[in-house]
Write a protein that holds these residues in place. Sequence first.
Motif, PDB file in Angstrom:
ATOM      1  N   ILE A   1       0.849  -1.186   0.000  1.00  0.00           N
ATOM      2  CA  ILE A   1       0.000   0.000   0.000  1.00  0.00           C
ATOM      3  C   ILE A   1       0.887   1.238   0.000  1.00  0.00           C
ATOM      4  N   THR A   2       0.323   2.312  -0.508  1.00  0.00           N
ATOM      5  CA  THR A   2       1.024   3.587  -0.555  1.00  0.00           C
ATOM      6  C   THR A   2       0.181   4.636   0.147  1.00  0.00           C
ATOM      7  N   VAL A   3       0.814   5.389   1.014  1.00  0.00           N
ATOM      8  CA  VAL A   3       0.128   6.457   1.749  1.00  0.00           C
ATOM      9  C   VAL A   3       0.876   7.764   1.512  1.00  0.00           C
ATOM     10  N   PRO A   4       0.203   8.887   1.703  1.00  0.00           N
ATOM     11  CA  PRO A   4       0.891  10.173   1.542  1.00  0.00           C
ATOM     12  C   PRO A   4       2.053  10.303   2.535  1.00  0.00           C
ATOM     13  N   TYR A   5       3.098  10.985   2.101  1.00  0.00           N
ATOM     14  CA  TYR A   5       4.258  11.216   2.958  1.00  0.00           C
ATOM     15  C   TYR A   5       3.853  11.979   4.213  1.00  0.00           C
ATOM     16  N   ASN A   6       4.394  11.543   5.342  1.00  0.00           N
ATOM     17  CA  ASN A   6       4.149  12.195   6.620  1.00  0.00           C
ATOM     18  C   ASN A   6       5.444  12.102   7.411  1.00  0.00           C
ATOM     19  N   ALA A   7       6.077  13.229   7.674  1.00  0.00           N
ATOM     20  CA  ALA A   7       7.378  13.246   8.354  1.00  0.00           C
ATOM     21  C   ALA A   7       7.303  12.618   9.737  1.00  0.00           C
ATOM     22  N   ASP A   8       6.221  12.847  10.472  1.00  0.00           N
ATOM     23  CA  ASP A   8       6.086  12.252  11.802  1.00  0.00           C
ATOM     24  C   ASP A   8       6.030  10.731  11.725  1.00  0.00           C
ATOM     25  N   ALA A   9       5.301  10.198  10.749  1.00  0.00           N
ATOM     26  CA  ALA A   9       5.207   8.745  10.584  1.00  0.00           C
ATOM     27  C   ALA A   9       6.569   8.149  10.247  1.00  0.00           C
ATOM     28  N   VAL A  10       7.317   8.826   9.397  1.00  0.00           N
ATOM     29  CA  VAL A  10       8.654   8.347   9.025  1.00  0.00           C
ATOM     30  C   VAL A  10       9.569   8.358  10.243  1.00  0.00           C
ATOM     31  N   ALA A  11       9.515   9.408  11.036  1.00  0.00           N
ATOM     32  CA  ALA A  11      10.348   9.488  12.248  1.00  0.00           C
ATOM     33  C   ALA A  11       9.975   8.386  13.235  1.00  0.00           C
ATOM     34  N   LYS A  12       8.675   8.151  13.425  1.00  0.00           N
ATOM     35  CA  LYS A  12       8.234   7.078  14.329  1.00  0.00           C
ATOM     36  C   LYS A  12       8.690   5.719  13.821  1.00  0.00           C
ATOM     37  N   ALA A  13       8.605   5.512  12.517  1.00  0.00           N
ATOM     38  CA  ALA A  13       9.034   4.238  11.937  1.00  0.00           C
ATOM     39  C   ALA A  13      10.532   4.018  12.152  1.00  0.00           C
ATOM     40  N   LYS A  14      11.323   5.051  11.919  1.00  0.00           N
ATOM     41  CA  LYS A  14      12.770   4.917  12.124  1.00  0.00           C
ATOM     42  C   LYS A  14      13.083   4.601  13.576  1.00  0.00           C
ATOM     43  N   ALA A  15      12.393   5.271  14.497  1.00  0.00           N
ATOM     44  CA  ALA A  15      12.610   5.013  15.920  1.00  0.00           C
ATOM     45  C   ALA A  15      12.220   3.588  16.298  1.00  0.00           C
ATOM     46  N   ALA A  16      11.197   3.051  15.607  1.00  0.00           N
ATOM     47  CA  ALA A  16      10.724   1.690  15.882  1.00  0.00           C
ATOM     48  C   ALA A  16      11.473   0.644  15.053  1.00  0.00           C
ATOM     49  N   LYS A  17      12.477   1.094  14.289  1.00  0.00           N
ATOM     50  CA  LYS A  17      13.268   0.232  13.415  1.00  0.00           C
ATOM     51  C   LYS A  17      12.408  -0.478  12.368  1.00  0.00           C
ATOM     52  N   ILE A  18      11.451   0.292  11.833  1.00  0.00           N
ATOM     53  CA  ILE A  18      10.600  -0.178  10.749  1.00  0.00           C
ATOM     54  C   ILE A  18      11.065   0.525   9.481  1.00  0.00           C
ATOM     55  N   ASN A  19      11.240  -0.247   8.424  1.00  0.00           N
ATOM     56  CA  ASN A  19      11.768   0.293   7.178  1.00  0.00           C
ATOM     57  C   ASN A  19      10.644   0.477   6.165  1.00  0.00           C
ATOM     58  N   PHE A  20      10.282   1.720   5.891  1.00  0.00           N
ATOM     59  CA  PHE A  20       9.331   2.054   4.844  1.00  0.00           C
ATOM     60  C   PHE A  20      10.108   2.537   3.628  1.00  0.00           C
ATOM     61  N   ARG A  21       9.552   2.324   2.447  1.00  0.00           N
ATOM     62  CA  ARG A  21      10.136   2.947   1.253  1.00  0.00           C
ATOM     63  C   ARG A  21       9.556   4.355   1.194  1.00  0.00           C
ATOM     64  N   VAL A  22      10.422   5.334   1.301  1.00  0.00           N
ATOM     65  CA  VAL A  22       9.995   6.731   1.341  1.00  0.00           C
ATOM     66  C   VAL A  22      10.445   7.416   0.059  1.00  0.00           C
ATOM     67  N   GLU A  23       9.481   8.055  -0.602  1.00  0.00           N
ATOM     68  CA  GLU A  23       9.772   8.844  -1.786  1.00  0.00           C
ATOM     69  C   GLU A  23       9.291  10.257  -1.517  1.00  0.00           C
ATOM     70  N   ALA A  24       9.386  11.112  -2.471  1.00  0.00           N
ATOM     71  CA  ALA A  24       9.093  12.533  -2.273  1.00  0.00           C
ATOM     72  C   ALA A  24       7.740  12.777  -1.625  1.00  0.00           C
ATOM     73  N   ASN A  25       6.710  12.142  -2.114  1.00  0.00           N
ATOM     74  CA  ASN A  25       5.370  12.424  -1.631  1.00  0.00           C
ATOM     75  C   ASN A  25       4.642  11.215  -1.065  1.00  0.00           C
ATOM     76  N   THR A  26       5.322  10.070  -0.979  1.00  0.00           N
ATOM     77  CA  THR A  26       4.643   8.855  -0.553  1.00  0.00           C
ATOM     78  C   THR A  26       5.495   7.988   0.373  1.00  0.00           C
ATOM     79  N   ILE A  27       4.795   7.163   1.111  1.00  0.00           N
ATOM     80  CA  ILE A  27       5.409   6.093   1.907  1.00  0.00           C
ATOM     81  C   ILE A  27       4.799   4.804   1.389  1.00  0.00           C
ATOM     82  N   THR A  28       5.644   3.852   1.038  1.00  0.00           N
ATOM     83  CA  THR A  28       5.169   2.579   0.531  1.00  0.00           C
ATOM     84  C   THR A  28       5.462   1.499   1.569  1.00  0.00           C
TER      85      THR A  28
END
Length: 81
Positions: free
Chosen positions: A36-63
Amino acid sequence: VYHGPEGLTAIAQEVHNKTARLAAALGVTGNFFDTITVPYNADAVAKAKAAKINFRVEANTITITLDETTDEATLARIAAC
Protein backbone atom coordinates in the motif's frame (compact mmCIF):
# COMPACT_ATOMS: atom_id res chain seq x y z
CA VAL A 1 6.84 -25.47 -5.28
CA TYR A 2 7.59 -26.52 -1.71
CA HIS A 3 4.19 -25.35 -0.45
CA GLY A 4 2.18 -26.66 -3.40
CA PRO A 5 -0.69 -24.79 -5.06
CA GLU A 6 -2.90 -24.84 -1.98
CA GLY A 7 -0.10 -23.69 0.30
CA LEU A 8 0.86 -20.83 -2.01
CA THR A 9 -2.77 -19.80 -2.27
CA ALA A 10 -3.10 -19.84 1.52
CA ILE A 11 0.06 -17.73 1.94
CA ALA A 12 -1.13 -15.24 -0.69
CA GLN A 13 -4.54 -14.94 0.96
CA GLU A 14 -2.97 -14.45 4.39
CA VAL A 15 -0.65 -11.70 3.11
CA HIS A 16 -3.48 -9.94 1.29
CA ASN A 17 -5.76 -10.15 4.35
CA LYS A 18 -3.07 -8.58 6.54
CA THR A 19 -2.51 -5.85 3.96
CA ALA A 20 -6.27 -5.21 3.71
CA ARG A 21 -6.53 -4.85 7.50
CA LEU A 22 -3.60 -2.41 7.56
CA ALA A 23 -5.07 -0.49 4.63
CA ALA A 24 -8.40 -0.18 6.45
CA ALA A 25 -6.63 1.03 9.61
CA LEU A 26 -4.77 3.67 7.60
CA GLY A 27 -7.75 4.70 5.47
CA VAL A 28 -6.23 3.42 2.23
CA THR A 29 -8.63 2.50 -0.58
CA GLY A 30 -8.15 1.11 -4.04
CA ASN A 31 -6.57 -1.99 -5.47
CA PHE A 32 -3.59 -3.65 -3.82
CA PHE A 33 -2.19 -7.06 -2.99
CA ASP A 34 0.72 -6.88 -0.53
CA THR A 35 1.75 -3.24 -0.91
CA ILE A 36 0.00 0.00 0.00
CA THR A 37 1.02 3.59 -0.55
CA VAL A 38 0.13 6.46 1.75
CA PRO A 39 0.89 10.17 1.54
CA TYR A 40 4.26 11.22 2.96
CA ASN A 41 4.15 12.19 6.62
CA ALA A 42 7.38 13.25 8.35
CA ASP A 43 6.09 12.25 11.80
CA ALA A 44 5.21 8.75 10.58
CA VAL A 45 8.65 8.35 9.03
CA ALA A 46 10.35 9.49 12.25
CA LYS A 47 8.23 7.08 14.33
CA ALA A 48 9.03 4.24 11.94
CA LYS A 49 12.77 4.92 12.12
CA ALA A 50 12.61 5.01 15.92
CA ALA A 51 10.72 1.69 15.88
CA LYS A 52 13.27 0.23 13.41
CA ILE A 53 10.60 -0.18 10.75
CA ASN A 54 11.77 0.29 7.18
CA PHE A 55 9.33 2.05 4.84
CA ARG A 56 10.14 2.95 1.25
CA VAL A 57 9.99 6.73 1.34
CA GLU A 58 9.77 8.84 -1.79
CA ALA A 59 9.09 12.53 -2.27
CA ASN A 60 5.37 12.42 -1.63
CA THR A 61 4.64 8.85 -0.55
CA ILE A 62 5.41 6.09 1.91
CA THR A 63 5.17 2.58 0.53
CA ILE A 64 4.55 -0.35 2.87
CA THR A 65 4.90 -3.97 1.76
CA LEU A 66 3.92 -6.98 3.87
CA ASP A 67 4.78 -10.65 3.48
CA GLU A 68 4.10 -13.98 5.16
CA THR A 69 6.54 -13.18 7.96
CA THR A 70 4.60 -10.06 9.03
CA ASP A 71 3.00 -10.84 12.38
CA GLU A 72 0.25 -9.13 14.37
CA ALA A 73 2.74 -7.25 16.56
CA THR A 74 4.43 -5.81 13.47
CA LEU A 75 1.07 -4.78 12.00
CA ALA A 76 0.29 -2.94 15.23
CA ARG A 77 3.70 -1.23 15.21
CA ILE A 78 3.24 -0.12 11.60
CA ALA A 79 -0.28 1.20 12.25
CA ALA A 80 1.00 3.11 15.30
CA CYS A 81 3.45 5.02 13.10
